[in-house]
Design a protein around this motif. Sequence first.
Motif, PDB file in Angstrom:
ATOM      1  N   ALA A  15       0.916  -1.434   0.215  1.00  0.00           N
ATOM      2  CA  ALA A  15       0.010  -0.422  -0.168  1.00  0.00           C
ATOM      3  C   ALA A  15       0.930   1.106  -0.101  1.00  0.00           C
ATOM      4  CB  ALA A  15      -0.712   0.204   1.273  1.00  0.00           C
ATOM      5  N   LEU A  16       1.974   1.045   0.736  1.00  0.00           N
ATOM      6  CA  LEU A  16       2.607   2.290   1.146  1.00  0.00           C
ATOM      7  C   LEU A  16       3.638   2.360  -0.672  1.00  0.00           C
ATOM      8  CD1 LEU A  16       4.202   1.668   4.870  1.00  0.00           C
ATOM      9  CD2 LEU A  16       2.610   4.071   3.956  1.00  0.00           C
ATOM     10  N   ARG A  17       3.462   1.398  -0.884  1.00  0.00           N
ATOM     11  CA  ARG A  17       4.554   1.621  -2.686  1.00  0.00           C
ATOM     12  C   ARG A  17       3.829   1.709  -3.528  1.00  0.00           C
ATOM     13  NH1 ARG A  17       6.789  -4.014  -1.215  1.00  0.00           N
ATOM     14  NH2 ARG A  17       5.241  -4.135  -2.594  1.00  0.00           N
ATOM     15  N   LYS A  18       2.607   1.390  -3.068  1.00  0.00           N
ATOM     16  CA  LYS A  18       1.272   1.736  -4.253  1.00  0.00           C
ATOM     17  C   LYS A  18       1.525   3.712  -4.077  1.00  0.00           C
ATOM     18  CE  LYS A  18      -3.111   1.429  -6.372  1.00  0.00           C
ATOM     19  NZ  LYS A  18      -4.009   0.549  -6.233  1.00  0.00           N
ATOM     20  N   ALA A  19       1.406   4.202  -3.058  1.00  0.00           N
ATOM     21  CA  ALA A  19       1.238   5.622  -3.025  1.00  0.00           C
ATOM     22  C   ALA A  19       2.240   6.390  -3.584  1.00  0.00           C
ATOM     23  CB  ALA A  19       0.497   5.714  -0.930  1.00  0.00           C
ATOM     24  N   GLN A  20       3.316   5.657  -3.368  1.00  0.00           N
ATOM     25  CA  GLN A  20       4.025   6.392  -3.417  1.00  0.00           C
ATOM     26  C   GLN A  20       4.313   5.767  -5.281  1.00  0.00           C
ATOM     27  OE1 GLN A  20       8.118   4.588  -2.630  1.00  0.00           O
ATOM     28  NE2 GLN A  20      10.031   6.169  -4.462  1.00  0.00           N
ATOM     29  N   ALA A  21       4.198   5.199  -6.282  1.00  0.00           N
ATOM     30  CA  ALA A  21       4.183   5.634  -7.435  1.00  0.00           C
ATOM     31  C   ALA A  21       2.644   6.698  -7.807  1.00  0.00           C
ATOM     32  CB  ALA A  21       3.404   3.828  -7.608  1.00  0.00           C
ATOM     33  N   ALA A  22       1.787   6.809  -6.990  1.00  0.00           N
ATOM     34  CA  ALA A  22       1.168   7.615  -7.698  1.00  0.00           C
ATOM     35  C   ALA A  22       1.818   8.923  -7.780  1.00  0.00           C
ATOM     36  CB  ALA A  22       0.006   7.470  -6.173  1.00  0.00           C
ATOM     37  N   GLY A  23       2.228   9.079  -6.355  1.00  0.00           N
ATOM     38  CA  GLY A  23       3.297  10.328  -6.240  1.00  0.00           C
ATOM     39  C   GLY A  23       4.134  10.180  -7.784  1.00  0.00           C
ATOM     40  N   VAL A  24       4.706   9.249  -8.263  1.00  0.00           N
ATOM     41  CA  VAL A  24       5.383   9.641  -9.614  1.00  0.00           C
ATOM     42  C   VAL A  24       4.320  10.099 -11.183  1.00  0.00           C
ATOM     43  CG1 VAL A  24       6.784   7.853 -11.111  1.00  0.00           C
ATOM     44  CG2 VAL A  24       7.416   7.286  -9.061  1.00  0.00           C
ATOM     45  N   PHE A  25       3.233   9.578 -10.745  1.00  0.00           N
ATOM     46  CA  PHE A  25       2.412   9.329 -12.024  1.00  0.00           C
ATOM     47  C   PHE A  25       2.094  11.036 -11.589  1.00  0.00           C
ATOM     48  CE2 PHE A  25       1.233   5.138 -11.405  1.00  0.00           C
ATOM     49  CZ  PHE A  25       1.263   4.226 -12.725  1.00  0.00           C
ATOM     50  N   ALA A  26       2.121  11.598 -10.412  1.00  0.00           N
ATOM     51  CA  ALA A  26       1.778  12.702 -10.473  1.00  0.00           C
ATOM     52  C   ALA A  26       3.243  13.641 -10.208  1.00  0.00           C
ATOM     53  CB  ALA A  26       0.883  13.662  -9.498  1.00  0.00           C
ATOM     54  N   ASP A  27       3.890  13.724 -10.707  1.00  0.00           N
ATOM     55  CA  ASP A  27       5.132  13.890 -11.120  1.00  0.00           C
ATOM     56  C   ASP A  27       5.445  14.498 -12.690  1.00  0.00           C
ATOM     57  OD1 ASP A  27       6.095  14.797  -8.184  1.00  0.00           O
ATOM     58  OD2 ASP A  27       7.184  13.480  -8.304  1.00  0.00           O
ATOM     59  N   ASN A  28       5.362  12.854 -13.233  1.00  0.00           N
ATOM     60  CA  ASN A  28       4.155  13.180 -14.924  1.00  0.00           C
ATOM     61  C   ASN A  28       3.551  13.507 -15.525  1.00  0.00           C
ATOM     62  OD1 ASN A  28       7.435  11.834 -15.732  1.00  0.00           O
ATOM     63  ND2 ASN A  28       6.966  10.561 -13.574  1.00  0.00           N
ATOM     64  N   ALA A  29       2.526  14.261 -15.036  1.00  0.00           N
ATOM     65  CA  ALA A  29       0.992  14.425 -15.148  1.00  0.00           C
ATOM     66  C   ALA A  29       1.550  15.324 -16.445  1.00  0.00           C
ATOM     67  CB  ALA A  29       0.345  15.318 -14.302  1.00  0.00           C
ATOM     68  N   ASP A  30       2.419  15.959 -16.985  1.00  0.00           N
ATOM     69  CA  ASP A  30       2.197  16.718 -18.060  1.00  0.00           C
ATOM     70  C   ASP A  30       2.836  16.475 -19.206  1.00  0.00           C
ATOM     71  OD1 ASP A  30       1.645  19.080 -16.814  1.00  0.00           O
ATOM     72  OD2 ASP A  30       4.187  19.923 -16.874  1.00  0.00           O
ATOM     73  N   VAL A  31       3.733  15.056 -18.678  1.00  0.00           N
ATOM     74  CA  VAL A  31       4.483  14.535 -20.077  1.00  0.00           C
ATOM     75  C   VAL A  31       3.698  13.587 -20.253  1.00  0.00           C
ATOM     76  CG1 VAL A  31       5.775  11.799 -20.303  1.00  0.00           C
ATOM     77  CG2 VAL A  31       6.712  13.854 -19.135  1.00  0.00           C
ATOM     78  N   ILE A  32       2.340  12.730 -19.426  1.00  0.00           N
ATOM     79  CA  ILE A  32       1.434  12.119 -19.782  1.00  0.00           C
ATOM     80  C   ILE A  32       0.028  12.778 -20.624  1.00  0.00           C
ATOM     81  CG2 ILE A  32      -0.766  10.845 -19.001  1.00  0.00           C
ATOM     82  CD1 ILE A  32       0.990  10.188 -16.607  1.00  0.00           C
ATOM     83  N   VAL A  33       0.105  14.298 -20.671  1.00  0.00           N
ATOM     84  CA  VAL A  33      -0.913  14.576 -21.264  1.00  0.00           C
ATOM     85  C   VAL A  33      -0.490  15.275 -22.155  1.00  0.00           C
ATOM     86  CG1 VAL A  33      -1.829  16.979 -21.209  1.00  0.00           C
ATOM     87  CG2 VAL A  33      -1.870  15.636 -18.679  1.00  0.00           C
ATOM     88  N   ALA A  34       0.621  15.609 -22.509  1.00  0.00           N
ATOM     89  CA  ALA A  34       1.210  15.508 -23.573  1.00  0.00           C
ATOM     90  C   ALA A  34       1.278  14.413 -24.780  1.00  0.00           C
ATOM     91  CB  ALA A  34       2.791  16.019 -23.915  1.00  0.00           C
ATOM     92  N   ALA A  35       1.475  13.313 -24.264  1.00  0.00           N
ATOM     93  CA  ALA A  35       1.533  12.053 -25.456  1.00  0.00           C
ATOM     94  C   ALA A  35      -0.220  11.846 -25.698  1.00  0.00           C
ATOM     95  CB  ALA A  35       1.425  11.193 -24.072  1.00  0.00           C
ATOM     96  N   LEU A  36      -1.250  12.305 -25.229  1.00  0.00           N
ATOM     97  CA  LEU A  36      -3.136  11.975 -25.453  1.00  0.00           C
ATOM     98  C   LEU A  36      -3.129  12.480 -26.392  1.00  0.00           C
ATOM     99  CD1 LEU A  36      -4.292  12.778 -21.955  1.00  0.00           C
ATOM    100  CD2 LEU A  36      -4.559  11.196 -23.241  1.00  0.00           C
TER     101      LEU A  36
END
Length: 117
Positions: A15-36
């Motif tokens: 569960a703690l690792r999943k919470a940490q992974a969520a932060g990585v997604f958030a940190d890469n929000a601009d990269v994710i949106v740029a790929a859409l």
Amino acid sequence: MTNHGDHSPEAHAAALRKAQAAGVFADNADVIVAALPDVPEGHVLVAVVDHTHDFTGTHHVAQTEIVERIPELEREGWAMVFTDGTDADGVRRRAEEMATLARRRAEMITRINARKS
């Protein structure tokens, strides 16, 4: 993967690792949106964070293949699915929801195990 009845130390750590992974997604929000904009019709964008908490990129997945492809992409990591029209704030909001739920799960496991002691 853990289930809701698993209150083991491994489930708590997951569960703690999943919470940490969520932060990585958030940190890469601009990269994710740029790929859409490049996602073809009938597909979704799948963003992946690996088990070492590295953002490994995005993938176009046919909507008809989501059930099969996401586990292949996740392996021992995490994946989030995005569709056209998602903005960076939306990615961050979903990532925060993911982190909040994961932290709550870790807290719940801690409380349950404390009552057992």
